[in-house]
Design an enzyme around this catalytic site. Structure first.
Site, mmCIF file in Angstrom:
data_model
loop_
_atom_site.group_PDB
_atom_site.id
_atom_site.type_symbol
_atom_site.label_atom_id
_atom_site.label_comp_id
_atom_site.label_asym_id
_atom_site.label_seq_id
_atom_site.Cartn_x
_atom_site.Cartn_y
_atom_site.Cartn_z
ATOM 1 N N GLU A 1 58.994 38.795 6.839
ATOM 2 C CA GLU A 1 59.398 40.085 6.921
ATOM 3 C C GLU A 1 60.428 40.305 7.947
ATOM 4 O OE1 GLU A 1 55.300 40.066 8.652
ATOM 5 O OE2 GLU A 1 56.205 39.303 7.247
ATOM 6 N N HIS B 1 56.571 43.579 -1.026
ATOM 7 C CA HIS B 1 55.779 43.304 0.012
ATOM 8 C C HIS B 1 56.871 43.061 1.346
ATOM 9 C CE1 HIS B 1 52.010 41.697 2.041
ATOM 10 N NE2 HIS B 1 52.913 41.094 2.520
ATOM 11 N N GLU B 2 57.629 42.260 1.658
ATOM 12 C CA GLU B 2 58.393 42.012 2.545
ATOM 13 C C GLU B 2 59.056 43.408 2.937
ATOM 14 O OE1 GLU B 2 57.443 39.606 3.768
ATOM 15 O OE2 GLU B 2 56.486 38.520 2.244
ATOM 16 N N HIS C 1 56.795 45.781 4.857
ATOM 17 C CA HIS C 1 56.754 45.396 6.174
ATOM 18 C C HIS C 1 57.643 46.254 7.086
ATOM 19 C CE1 HIS C 1 53.664 42.589 6.676
ATOM 20 N NE2 HIS C 1 54.067 41.694 5.600
ATOM 21 N N GLU D 1 48.778 43.471 7.474
ATOM 22 C CA GLU D 1 48.901 42.985 6.002
ATOM 23 C C GLU D 1 48.246 43.786 4.882
ATOM 24 O OE1 GLU D 1 51.198 41.004 5.011
ATOM 25 O OE2 GLU D 1 51.575 39.748 6.509
ATOM 26 N N ASP E 1 46.151 31.493 13.417
ATOM 27 C CA ASP E 1 46.340 31.383 12.048
ATOM 28 C C ASP E 1 45.042 31.094 11.361
ATOM 29 O OD1 ASP E 1 49.088 31.175 12.553
ATOM 30 O OD2 ASP E 1 49.605 29.089 12.019
ATOM 31 N N TYR F 1 44.837 40.525 3.927
ATOM 32 C CA TYR F 1 45.559 41.384 2.930
ATOM 33 C C TYR F 1 44.897 42.275 1.916
ATOM 34 C CZ TYR F 1 49.246 37.908 4.382
ATOM 35 O OH TYR F 1 50.202 37.019 4.933
#
Length: 612
Positions: free
Chosen positions: A286, A310-311, A314, A333, A390, A398
């Site tokens: 994004e 979705h992006e 953001h 998310e 990460d 999400y």
């Protein structure tokens, strides 16, 4: 070695200065475990970047000039670096000594620059190293055009420090401008105001006036062309992909308008999409004003463009209101998935959005099963101390996050929920948010003491809470019926599959028993041509089934798929399935070793561990 810890949630919002309560009697500290910077005492306000992209050396080099504001008594500016070579430093134009701490495997080296109260400008001359995780350098053969090299960056989560000396934390915002020099036959783009055509000099200038965190810094350089969609949206891609991408993204302008009708104005000027070469490890990223996306969403029928929704979402959740630390990733998310599905519902109807909710629920179930139902990694509020951020980038943030918001909507009513979210985005625009602060805001402005949601179980509890909503499935019920008919012996050609979308096909395959018999696989393949499909979502699921059933007619196309696609969402489950049998292990290692150069460094690392 102990890592330096800083409370960076305070960088952009004064409201973050106070610790917030998690429960009565306890205090939740807001620390970013993943930056070595001291942006709480020396604030980075603006970055002027002047760099050259050297494809022969596979190196970015140049100068990063930071406009800073030291707090009273601050004597040193600390910045994050990872295998950067620092050639020299000036403060207010005067050469200044500096030091680099010993490197840590996860966080890199802290750059220390002496400053005093009147320090305004710090310039750092530097170059990137061989292991700059944010950078993927592609040979011409790895692109669609096959004539020119390509570079793109991927800075999330803490990889901006591998190509820029910076304060690399999501709660630290700054504006920037840039001058980027690339070979004259290439175009450069950034997460900023962008050119729409190639120039003759190879020098491109960029400006980002809205403050952003370092993980949203992005750069791409290659043989790139532009096509407008409407006055404020468009698509960039390699020339051979451009018109196909333009057709696929025809509705992007309408998406922006739809999003604005839900939660307020789009505050970033233009919204464009860059289609990257196939090795891109994500579905999309994004980056403000310029979403980076994988070509695997271009199916020819616009059936996978919910990823663009979705992006785009953001641009409100994540980019506009940003998680203060990576432990608060669900605030990024979870909100974005909820918003994405509201966009798709408004554009495609409730029964279409319901399919997305169900597929997401299935993903959440699988993630919880993989992590363990009692694992703390299934909490929304993560514990990432002494871990890589990460580790928290899973479907929990999400899907559990989105389903939590869906539950609040069901309990409070959609009208109240929409008013709440509009106020949330407007009131915290270009600021950061941490979990306890959000929960206080949620209770004050919406829940008002109502305990029906059971916030504690969702945010500070494991697994899928008992009150998790499950949407009705009118369209998937029909898919389930057709699957049952096939498993009872009905020939595939007589199944009622007319007008199915990618989501129906994916659900049809996901819920098949595994393994099917070779005869069943052959029946399905002859009728629906799954092995030859151009739909990446369907192809990946089919190839997983093919490995489980040892359906060898699919293997040649599967290998071609693995040689071209770098998206980890597809690679990881497919390689995982191959590693379940000795024959599959041999195949996985051969394919990985042959094509790993086509994968992003992050994918190479994770898959290398999987197939070793």
């Amino acid at each position: 070695m102990k890592y330096a810890l800083f409370a960076v949630a305070v960088m952009a919002a004064a409201a973050c200065n106070q610790p917030a309560e998690k429960k009565a009697g306890t205090v939740e500290e807001v620390k970013d475990w993943h930056t070595l910077s001291n942006a709480d005492s020396v604030t980075p306000q603006h970055l002027s970047l002047d760099v050259t992209v050297d494809f022969e050396k596979r190196q970015i080099s140049g100068r990063a000039t930071w406009t800073i504001q030291p707090a009273t008594g601050a004597s040193t500016l600390h910045l994050d670096t990872y295998e950067l070579t620092i050639d020299s430093v000036t403060v207010n134009g005067n050469k200044r000594d500096f030091s680099l701490d010993s490197a840590t495997a996860q966080l890199g080296s802290r750059l220390n620059i002496p400053v005093d109260a009147d320090a305004k400008e710090v310039a750092i001359w530097y170059k990137t190293g061989d292991k700059a995780t944010a950078l993927q350098w592609l040979e011409p053969s790895q692109t669609l055009g096959k004539k020119h090299p390509f570079l793109y960056t991927q800075s999330e989560s803490i990889y901006a420090r591998t190509w820029i000396p910076c304060a690399d934390g999501p709660g630290i915002r700054f504006t920037y401008d840039a001058r980027v020099t690339v070979p004259k036959d290439l175009v450069a783009l950034m997460s900023a105001e962008n050119p729409q055509q190639r120039n003759d000099s190879g020098v491109y200038h960029f400006k980002m006036e809205q403050p952003v965190p370092a993980y949203l810094m992005a750069l791409a350089a290659g043989d790139i062309a532009f096509a407008a969609i409407d006055q404020r949206t468009g698509v960039y891609a390699e020339p051979s992909m451009l018109q196909k991408a333009r057709h696929e993204f025809e509705e992007v302008g309408k998406m922006v308008t739809t999003a604005e009708s839900l939660y307020g104005p789009y505050r970033w000027g233009r919204y464009d999409v860059l289609v990257l070469p196939p090795g891109f490890p994500l579905g999309g990223m994004e980056n403000p004003r310029l979403t980076f996306c994988t070509p695997t969403i271009i199916a020819g029928d616009r059936s996978l463009v919910s990823l663009i929704a979705h992006e785009l979402a953001h641009s409100w959740s994540g980019n506009l209101v940003t998680n203060a630390t990576w432990e608060d990733f669900w605030l990024n998310e979870g909100f974005t998935v909820y918003f994405e599905r509201r966009i798709m519902e408004a554009m495609m109807g409730a029964d279409y959005a319901d399919m997305l909710w169900e597929l997401g629920y299935q993903d959440m179930e699988e993630t919880v099963q993989s992590l363990g139902a009692d694992s703390k990694d299934t909490w929304l509020k993560l514990d990432l101390a002494n871990r890589h951020p990460d580790d928290g980038l899973t479907d929990i943030a999400y899907e559990k996050g989105a389903h939590f918001l869906r539950l609040i909507e069901e309990k409070m009513g959609r009208a109240r929920m929409d008013t709440f979210l509009r106020g949330y985005f407007d009131g915290h625009a270009f600021k950061t948010m941490h979990t306890a602060q959000f929960l206080q805001y949620l209770d004050k402005h919406l829940l008002k003491g109502d305990t029906a949601v059971n916030v504690q179980a969702w945010v500070y509890g494991p697994g899928i809470p008992a009150n998790c909503p499950r949407v009705p499935q009118k369209r998937f019920e029909k898919v389930d019926a057709e699957r049952a008919r096939f498993l009872d012996g009905t020939t595939p050609a007589t199944l009622s599959t007319q007008d199915w979308t990618s989501h129906e096909w994916l659900h049809f395959l996901r819920k098949m028993p595994r393994p099917l018999t070779p005869a069943q696989m052959e029946q399905l393949d002859k009728t629906f041509r799954f092995t030859a499909t151009g739909n990446s979502e369907v192809a990946d699921q089919w190839f997983i089934m093919a490995v489980a059933a040892d359906y060898t007619p699919a293997y040649a196309n599967m290998e071609k798929f693995l040689s071209e696609v770098g998206r980890r969402k597809f690679l990881t489950p497919l390689y995982t399935e191959m590693m379940k049998t000795p024959k599959g292990q041999e195949m996985a290692r051969r394919i990985f070793n042959q094509y790993k150069r086509n994968y992003h460094p992050l994918a190479q690392e994770s898959l290398g561990k999987l197939v070793k």
